[in-house]
Design a protein around this motif. Sequence first.
Motif, PDB file in Angstrom:
ATOM      1  N   ARG A  86      31.249  37.939  52.103  1.00  0.00           N
ATOM      2  CA  ARG A  86      30.618  37.611  50.807  1.00  0.00           C
ATOM      3  C   ARG A  86      29.723  36.379  50.937  1.00  0.00           C
ATOM      4  NH1 ARG A  86      36.746  37.003  48.265  1.00  0.00           N
ATOM      5  NH2 ARG A  86      36.834  39.142  48.956  1.00  0.00           N
ATOM      6  N   TRP A 105      34.303  34.810  35.978  1.00  0.00           N
ATOM      7  CA  TRP A 105      34.325  36.136  36.607  1.00  0.00           C
ATOM      8  C   TRP A 105      34.845  36.069  38.038  1.00  0.00           C
ATOM      9  CZ3 TRP A 105      34.836  40.376  34.223  1.00  0.00           C
ATOM     10  CH2 TRP A 105      34.252  40.577  32.978  1.00  0.00           C
ATOM     11  N   SER A 106      34.531  34.986  38.726  1.00  0.00           N
ATOM     12  CA  SER A 106      35.001  34.855  40.111  1.00  0.00           C
ATOM     13  C   SER A 106      36.519  34.693  40.134  1.00  0.00           C
ATOM     14  CB  SER A 106      34.315  33.658  40.792  1.00  0.00           C
ATOM     15  OG  SER A 106      32.902  33.841  40.789  1.00  0.00           O
ATOM     16  N   ASN A 120      30.231  38.138  43.776  1.00  0.00           N
ATOM     17  CA  ASN A 120      31.636  37.801  44.031  1.00  0.00           C
ATOM     18  C   ASN A 120      32.559  38.919  43.557  1.00  0.00           C
ATOM     19  OD1 ASN A 120      31.156  35.375  45.283  1.00  0.00           O
ATOM     20  ND2 ASN A 120      31.669  34.087  43.531  1.00  0.00           N
ATOM     21  N   VAL A 121      32.278  39.460  42.383  1.00  0.00           N
ATOM     22  CA  VAL A 121      33.143  40.524  41.862  1.00  0.00           C
ATOM     23  C   VAL A 121      32.939  41.815  42.668  1.00  0.00           C
ATOM     24  CG1 VAL A 121      33.757  41.884  39.827  1.00  0.00           C
ATOM     25  CG2 VAL A 121      33.182  39.462  39.567  1.00  0.00           C
ATOM     26  N   MET A 153      30.214  32.321  35.338  1.00  0.00           N
ATOM     27  CA  MET A 153      30.255  32.714  36.755  1.00  0.00           C
ATOM     28  C   MET A 153      31.592  32.327  37.381  1.00  0.00           C
ATOM     29  SD  MET A 153      26.357  31.831  37.887  1.00  0.00           S
ATOM     30  CE  MET A 153      24.997  32.639  37.003  1.00  0.00           C
ATOM     31  N   THR A 154      32.080  31.146  37.007  1.00  0.00           N
ATOM     32  CA  THR A 154      33.403  30.711  37.483  1.00  0.00           C
ATOM     33  C   THR A 154      34.478  31.647  36.932  1.00  0.00           C
ATOM     34  OG1 THR A 154      32.641  28.429  37.512  1.00  0.00           O
ATOM     35  CG2 THR A 154      35.018  28.762  37.558  1.00  0.00           C
ATOM     36  N   LEU A 176      35.045  32.397  47.376  1.00  0.00           N
ATOM     37  CA  LEU A 176      34.338  32.475  46.091  1.00  0.00           C
ATOM     38  C   LEU A 176      33.817  31.103  45.680  1.00  0.00           C
ATOM     39  CD1 LEU A 176      36.772  34.918  44.244  1.00  0.00           C
ATOM     40  CD2 LEU A 176      34.713  35.483  45.536  1.00  0.00           C
ATOM     41  N   ALA A 235      27.892  35.891  40.301  1.00  0.00           N
ATOM     42  CA  ALA A 235      29.070  36.493  39.645  1.00  0.00           C
ATOM     43  C   ALA A 235      29.174  37.967  40.019  1.00  0.00           C
ATOM     44  CB  ALA A 235      28.974  36.322  38.127  1.00  0.00           C
ATOM     45  N   GLU A 237      41.975  41.237  43.202  1.00  0.00           N
ATOM     46  CA  GLU A 237      41.910  41.236  44.669  1.00  0.00           C
ATOM     47  C   GLU A 237      43.180  41.764  45.346  1.00  0.00           C
ATOM     48  OE1 GLU A 237      40.691  37.548  46.660  1.00  0.00           O
ATOM     49  OE2 GLU A 237      39.501  38.814  47.978  1.00  0.00           O
ATOM     50  N   ASN A 271      30.695  30.401  47.563  1.00  0.00           N
ATOM     51  CA  ASN A 271      29.528  31.086  46.982  1.00  0.00           C
ATOM     52  C   ASN A 271      29.038  30.397  45.704  1.00  0.00           C
ATOM     53  OD1 ASN A 271      29.170  32.942  48.948  1.00  0.00           O
ATOM     54  ND2 ASN A 271      29.891  34.713  47.783  1.00  0.00           N
ATOM     55  N   LEU A 272      29.969  29.942  44.879  1.00  0.00           N
ATOM     56  CA  LEU A 272      29.549  29.255  43.646  1.00  0.00           C
ATOM     57  C   LEU A 272      28.797  27.975  43.996  1.00  0.00           C
ATOM     58  CD1 LEU A 272      32.781  29.853  41.533  1.00  0.00           C
ATOM     59  CD2 LEU A 272      30.531  30.877  41.117  1.00  0.00           C
TER      60      LEU A 272
END
Length: 217
Positions: A14, A105-106, A171-172, A102-103, A77, A168, A114, A80-81
């Motif tokens: 990712r 949803w991650s 990551n999802v 975004m946080t 994650l 977002a 997961e 990535n953020l």
Amino acid sequence: MLTIYGVYRSRAARNYWLAGELGIPFKSEPIIQAYRLADPNAADAPPHTRTSAFLKINPNGHVPSMDDDGLRLHESLAINLYLAKKHGGPLGPANLAEDSQMTMWSLWAANELETHALQVLTHRAGKPELRDPKLAQAAIDTLRAPFAVLDQALADSGHLVGGRFTVADLNVAEIVRYAMAAPELFSAAPRVKAWLDACHARPAFKAMMAKREQEPA
Ligand SMILES: N[C@@H](CCC(=O)N[C@@H](CS)C(=O)NCC(=O)O)C(=O)O
């Protein structure tokens, strides 16, 4: 200089995908999962997650990790953020509200999806001798409700935040990918299917997957 520690066949995928989307230069340190090696202690073992050298970088003994000019981060994650915010542009948040979404949803994907998505992967698509259909079915049953939530969230714009493809979605999508061996989840959530197909049509995703395919299974 940005260094990403981890192989493409790991959650580092990712981070490699996002780095490709952002078009940023980076160095890849291919640290493989120790459990994938027949003998991690062999003298000719490749660099792996339980060497003393790597444990100094990430005491959790997991990939990915990242070093960006001395800033050390773990957790795929979160990495990535950070990268999306640092490099800005439409993949990152335009304001605090988007940043929070975004946080959210991650964390949602990490917490709600997961574990169960990995169960689907292991028990539907993993080594045949390790598959347990009952565990696969239990994970699929658990995922039905969050898949319905995701399907509804995609109803307005086909994206999760800001009406555009962002970190977002990425990551999802990387977590939803683990559940692809359960097509019944996707037929019950057609927006999720269309969204994931669109994510997977992106050139940076395809480039990441091509590198992944080059690695031994
Ligand atoms: N929550 C962590 C999980 C990291 C993780 O478990 N990574 C696995 C590979 S995908 C790993 O390094 N396993 C190797 C080991 O446990 O030795 C993240 O998202 O970065």
